[in-house]
Scaffold this motif. Structure first.
Motif, mmCIF file in Angstrom:
data_model
loop_
_atom_site.group_PDB
_atom_site.id
_atom_site.type_symbol
_atom_site.label_atom_id
_atom_site.label_comp_id
_atom_site.label_asym_id
_atom_site.label_seq_id
_atom_site.Cartn_x
_atom_site.Cartn_y
_atom_site.Cartn_z
ATOM 1 N N GLN A 1 0.810 -1.210 0.000
ATOM 2 C CA GLN A 1 0.000 0.000 0.000
ATOM 3 C C GLN A 1 0.847 1.266 0.000
ATOM 4 O O GLN A 1 0.422 2.308 -0.504
ATOM 5 N N ALA A 2 2.030 1.199 0.598
ATOM 6 C CA ALA A 2 2.885 2.391 0.659
ATOM 7 C C ALA A 2 3.444 2.692 -0.731
ATOM 8 O O ALA A 2 3.472 1.833 -1.622
ATOM 9 N N ASP A 3 3.920 3.916 -0.903
ATOM 10 C CA ASP A 3 4.482 4.334 -2.186
ATOM 11 C C ASP A 3 5.965 4.007 -2.290
ATOM 12 O O ASP A 3 6.475 3.705 -3.374
ATOM 13 N N ALA B 1 10.375 12.630 7.906
ATOM 14 C CA ALA B 1 10.151 14.080 7.894
ATOM 15 C C ALA B 1 10.306 14.694 6.514
ATOM 16 O O ALA B 1 10.199 15.918 6.376
ATOM 17 N N HIS B 2 10.547 13.880 5.500
ATOM 18 C CA HIS B 2 10.691 14.417 4.149
ATOM 19 C C HIS B 2 9.418 15.166 3.763
ATOM 20 O O HIS B 2 8.294 14.704 4.041
ATOM 21 N N PRO B 3 9.549 16.324 3.119
ATOM 22 C CA PRO B 3 8.363 17.136 2.823
ATOM 23 C C PRO B 3 7.328 16.447 1.936
ATOM 24 O O PRO B 3 6.144 16.816 1.972
ATOM 25 N N ASP B 4 7.729 15.447 1.139
ATOM 26 C CA ASP B 4 6.755 14.761 0.278
ATOM 27 C C ASP B 4 6.057 13.600 0.984
ATOM 28 O O ASP B 4 5.185 12.955 0.396
ATOM 29 N N VAL B 5 6.470 13.300 2.232
ATOM 30 C CA VAL B 5 5.912 12.170 2.965
ATOM 31 C C VAL B 5 4.761 12.656 3.836
ATOM 32 O O VAL B 5 4.927 13.577 4.636
ATOM 33 N N MET B 6 3.587 11.981 3.705
ATOM 34 C CA MET B 6 2.432 12.361 4.511
ATOM 35 C C MET B 6 2.092 11.322 5.582
ATOM 36 O O MET B 6 1.213 11.529 6.404
ATOM 37 N N GLY B 7 2.806 10.193 5.578
ATOM 38 C CA GLY B 7 2.579 9.186 6.611
ATOM 39 C C GLY B 7 3.539 8.023 6.435
ATOM 40 O O GLY B 7 4.228 7.905 5.412
ATOM 41 N N ARG B 8 3.589 7.157 7.433
ATOM 42 C CA ARG B 8 4.523 6.035 7.375
ATOM 43 C C ARG B 8 3.970 4.827 8.123
ATOM 44 O O ARG B 8 3.086 4.942 8.983
ATOM 45 N N THR C 1 11.510 12.804 -5.495
ATOM 46 C CA THR C 1 11.389 12.374 -4.101
ATOM 47 C C THR C 1 12.437 11.318 -3.773
ATOM 48 O O THR C 1 13.090 11.366 -2.724
ATOM 49 N N LEU C 2 12.598 10.333 -4.667
ATOM 50 C CA LEU C 2 13.591 9.282 -4.417
ATOM 51 C C LEU C 2 14.991 9.864 -4.352
ATOM 52 O O LEU C 2 15.813 9.457 -3.506
ATOM 53 N N ALA C 3 15.304 10.809 -5.246
ATOM 54 C CA ALA C 3 16.628 11.436 -5.217
ATOM 55 C C ALA C 3 16.843 12.171 -3.896
ATOM 56 O O ALA C 3 17.930 12.113 -3.307
ATOM 57 N N GLY C 4 15.803 12.841 -3.423
ATOM 58 C CA GLY C 4 15.931 13.539 -2.147
ATOM 59 C C GLY C 4 16.117 12.587 -0.984
ATOM 60 O O GLY C 4 16.883 12.869 -0.053
ATOM 61 N N MET C 5 15.434 11.468 -1.015
ATOM 62 C CA MET C 5 15.576 10.483 0.056
ATOM 63 C C MET C 5 16.960 9.845 0.044
ATOM 64 O O MET C 5 17.575 9.627 1.094
ATOM 65 N N GLU C 6 17.463 9.524 -1.137
ATOM 66 C CA GLU C 6 18.798 8.916 -1.229
ATOM 67 C C GLU C 6 19.870 9.873 -0.728
ATOM 68 O O GLU C 6 20.905 9.453 -0.191
ATOM 69 N N ALA C 7 19.626 11.205 -0.874
ATOM 70 C CA ALA C 7 20.591 12.186 -0.374
ATOM 71 C C ALA C 7 20.628 12.214 1.150
ATOM 72 O O ALA C 7 21.609 12.681 1.745
#
Length: 848
Positions: A519-521, A548-555, A682-688
């Motif tokens: 279900q998660a992205d 806390a990434h700005p594109d994340v709305m839940g976990r 988003t993935l590039a930002g997370m990998e950073a």
């Protein structure tokens, strides 16, 4: 040598192609059985040798719960209880770029405690440099063969990946013990000092187990009682070998499934032998009739035919064992990879050749040959001299036997079906019922052949004229030859169809389950040595930063650990679910409306279908797990569908887990993105956000789904190989039957050629007949394949693994089965058709 024996030898020497095909049929059947057996045995022996090498001379083990053992327990056992021989052990998994494809087991030991257990780890000429191992940060030793494979030596560093970190391990020595068993068991081990290993695998101050060597007799029993008194509630004392036996038992169903499938190839070989031996008898009907008239007894004829079969069986079994060893070298890699993906890590570098496995292959080959040849031998011995010289008598008996064979087959199929309905979890009973159903349906093949040929005869007459009519009549008039070949092809194609439907259904069920579960992205985890399970602990700072990434709305967070119950290991998962994550569960028993409130707030657990099936639990029952504060009984709120863990899963909320265990770690993370978020950005930002030096797997929903399906496809590679081999054996059977027909019909074709039939028309006649045999086999294989699929999906698979699969049968099943049978029959008929078309009328009619 008697006249009868000379005639037998001369006949075999005059028909080398026929004998060769018979030998090849036995050899292929034996090769498949032996290769699978060798692959399974090699994987089992590799695991057991490795486990026993690590266990050494220990008599007992103390193992911990979900959190392992506090290292202070070691001192208590030595000082308070008085255990003289006790050694701490820390274990973990790693991989290395220098050793591709090999899963390494990191073992941390105390070299000063190793003398009573593993002398090769206690220092000395063949052991290790204890001082260097203890004083060198991350110092390690490996087996000499492993070092050679990695191109390293003492003083070099082996770079390993553990929990996403690449760590160089200085090799302070290379182990080369004199004991051959120890050398074999060390091939996948990286031995370190226990303190370095604790840091490397991320368990400071904790031990995986403590090895003990206790005396026998009353003194040992007293020590066992005293040890039990000081153990924490979540620890357990077990005799050495218990864990190894438990893990070996985990793959019992997997092994039995492969073994049963391999036996089918031997069954096809029996059809081939029956066909070849029957033809051999009919081919010599005049000779045998003449010998009977001259006084040769029935017993002598029976012994002669059986001796011929035994000779073919011995040659085929010997060749089959050799082919099985060659084939086993490739299959062992597939079997080992599947075990590593689904069960536990095992390293197998070579094929083990147990004499009993090779002997079993020989005995099975000879036994199957004699069993298949029994009916033709009895027929040859029982026929009166006058009837033995009459070809039509053989076919008359074959046609009269058709309804009897169909009736016997129906009885056998019904008996097999009844056996499958017996409420048992025994796979032996399940496969016995399956084989009875298959053989019963195979016995109905001659009747099905007669019916289908009669239905198709008008179509052939209109489409191919007189040659079509002759081809269809030839199938029925030579039923003693064609029926066994068609039956072998029917069974082979039905197995292909049945296994294809099972794999397609399994894959389709898995796809539907993944679509609902993922279900998660975005999913985040550390690289794992085992493809089917996430391992390790994500750094807390990384979990917080990604959340806390700005594109994340839940976990949703996932913590996976392994517990040991009485019947083996089971996975325990602690979940902190986002509301969307609850939609991932599809319940078999219970419902989400009542299960999740109890799961979130009431301390209840939900269990997977395999767990519930194996242990007979459901909503309202309890699951007991050992915790540091004592054993805890968790109520079961529901049973959900799950296809990720064959041994089963127990899931609880993170709140419940934290209440009983002091383990704040997170194994993997599911992130839900804001609507409209750019996935690539988003993935590039997370990998950073990943710290330097740490390897983390950040995958999209789609990538994780594709990776799961890749593991599934890899798991069924062995089954695909078995399907191909089974069809090859059946192909040889059809070729043998057609070659027999070519020899038998030489005079008939000679007459036709003398009356004006051209070579092209002979080719047309033979290929039409061959294609008709394939068409009949394909049409008969469809219902048999469907029955096989139903049994495999709803009985064998359920009893093996506890999974409920949704059966998927596409329209392509019919044309695939028919196409496979027709193409196989036509290919097998190419050479006989060519030979028949070149038949010389004068040569064929010589002696008339």
């Amino acid at each position: 040598m008697s006249l009868l024996r000379r005639a037998s030898v001369r006949h075999l020497l005059r028909h080398p192609a026929q004998v060769g095909l018979s030998v090849l049929g036995v050899a292929l059947g034996v090769a498949v059985v032996v290769s699978i057996d060798l692959a399974i045995q090699s994987a089992r022996v590799g695991f057991r040798v490795s486990a026993e090498t690590v266990a050494g001379r220990a008599t007992h083990h103390v193992s911990g719960g979900l959190e392992g053992l506090d290292e202070s327990l070691l001192a208590r056992l030595r000082v308070d209880v008085g255990v003289e021989a006790a050694a701490p052990v820390v274990e973990g998994l790693a991989s290395a770029d220098a050793l591709p494809g090999m899963a390494l087991r990191v073992v941390g030991v105390d070299p000063f405690s190793e003398g009573p257990f593993r002398p090769y780890l206690a220092g000395g000429p063949a052991g290790l440099d204890v001082g260097a191992l203890i004083t060198t940060a991350y110092g390690a030793v490996v087996a000499s063969g492993t070092a050679e494979r990695a191109g390293l030596g003492a003083g070099d560093s082996l770079v390993v990946m553990v929990d996403g970190r690449r760590v160089p391990l200085p090799l302070v020595g290379v182990l080369d013990p004199a004991d051959e068993l120890a050398r074999a068991g060390l091939r996948d081990l990286v031995v370190m000092d226990v303190a370095s290993a604790q840091v490397l695998v991320g368990r400071p101050g904790r031990l995986d187990r403590i090895d003990l060597r206790l005396p026998a007799g009353p003194d040992g029993e007293e020590l066992v009682r005293r040890i039990a008194d000081v153990l924490p509630p979540d620890a357990r004392l077990e005799p050495a070998g218990t864990r190894t036996d438990t893990l070996s038992g985990m793959i019992a169903a997997f092994d039995l499934n492969l073994t049963a499938l391999s036996f089918l190839a031997l069954v096809f070989g029996m059809f081939l032998i029956y066909n070849a031996q029957t033809f051999s008898v009919v081919q010599r009907r005049e000779l045998l009739g003449g010998l009977r008239a001259l006084g040769v007894t029935r017993g002598e004829v029976l012994r002669t035919v059986l001796l011929e079969a035994a000779a073919i069986g011995v040659a085929g079994a010997a060749l089959g064992v050799g082919l099985g060893v060659l084939l086993g070298r490739g299959l062992v890699r597939m079997v080992t990879r599947t075990i590593n993906d689904l069960y536990f890590v095992v390293s197998v570098d070579s094929l083990v050749l147990p004499p009993e496995v090779l002997l079993k292959g020989v005995v099975m080959g000879i036994g199957a040959t004699l069993l298949a040849a029994a009916a033709p031998a009895l027929e040859a011995a029982s026929a009166p001299p006058r009837m033995a010289r009459t070809r039509s008598a053989v076919e008359d008996r074959a046609r009269r036997a058709v309804p009897r064979a169909a009736a016997a087959g129906a009885v056998m199929a019904v008996a097999g079906g009844a056996l499958l309905l017996v409420p048992t979890r025994s796979l032996v009973v399940s496969f016995a019922g399956l084989f009875m159903v298959l053989l019963g349906m195979a016995l109905g093949t001659p009747l099905g052949t007669v019916v289908l040929v009669r239905w198709t005869r008008p179509l052939l007459a209109r489409g191919a004229g007189i040659l079509g009519t002759m081809a269809s009549r030839g199938v029925v008039t030579a039923l003693s030859r064609t029926a066994p070949a068609i039956a072998a092809l029917v069974v082979a194609v039905s197995v292909t169809v049945g296994l294809g439907i099972m794999i397609q259904s399994f894959r389709g069920t898995l796809v539907d389950w993944l679509d609902g579960t993922l279900q998660a992205d975005v999913y985040v985890s550390l690289p794992s040595v085992q493809a089917a399970r996430a391992d390790g602990t994500l750094p807390p700072g990384l979990v917080a930063a990604l959340s806390a990434h700005p594109d994340v709305m839940g976990r949703s967070t996932y913590r996976g650990v392994q517990a040991t119950l009485d019947d083996g290991p089971v996975q325990v998962v602690a979940l902190d679910l986002h509301p969307r994550g609850e939609a991932a569960f599809d319940f078999l028993e219970g419902d989400a409306g009542s299960a999740f409130p109890a799961f979130r707030e009431g301390g209840a657990v939900i269990v997977s279908e395999p767990f519930a099936f194996r242990r007979g639990v459901g909503p309202g029952d309890t699951v007991r797990l050992a915790a540091p504060g004592g054993e805890v009984a968790f109520p079961v709120a529901g049973v959900f569908y799950d296809y990720a863990a064959e041994r089963g899963v127990v899931m609880m909320s993170r709140t419940t887990y934290d209440r009983h265990w002091d383990d704040p770690g997170v194994t993997s993370l599911g992130l839900f993105l804001e609507e409209g978020a750019d996935m690539e950005r988003t993935l590039a930002g997370m990998e950073a956000l990943v710290p330097e030096g740490l390897t983390v797997s950040i995958r999209t929903n789609r990538a994780l789904r594709e990776g799961s399906l890749e593991v599934f496809d890899r798991t069924f590679q062995v089954t695909a190989v078995l399907r191909l081999l089974a069809f090859v054996v059946a192909f040889v059977g059809v070729l043998s039957a057609l070659m027999a027909l070519e020899l038998e019909r030489a005079r008939e074709l000679g007459v036709l050629r003398a009356n004006g039939l051209t070579p092209g028309q002979v080719w047309h006649l033979v290929t039409t007949q061959t294609g008709l045999m394939g068409l009949v086999a394909g049409l008969l294989a469809v219902p048999m394949g469907l029955v096989l699929a139903v049994v495999m999906i709803h009985v064998v698979n359920k009893r093996s693994f506890g999974w409920t699969l949704q059966m998927e049968v596409g329209p392509e099943v019919v044309w695939q089965a028919v196409g496979l049978a027709v193409v196989g029959a036509l290919l097998a008929g190419v050479f006989p058709a060519w030979k028949m078309s070149r038949t010389s009328p004068a040569e064929a009619l010589r002696g008339e």
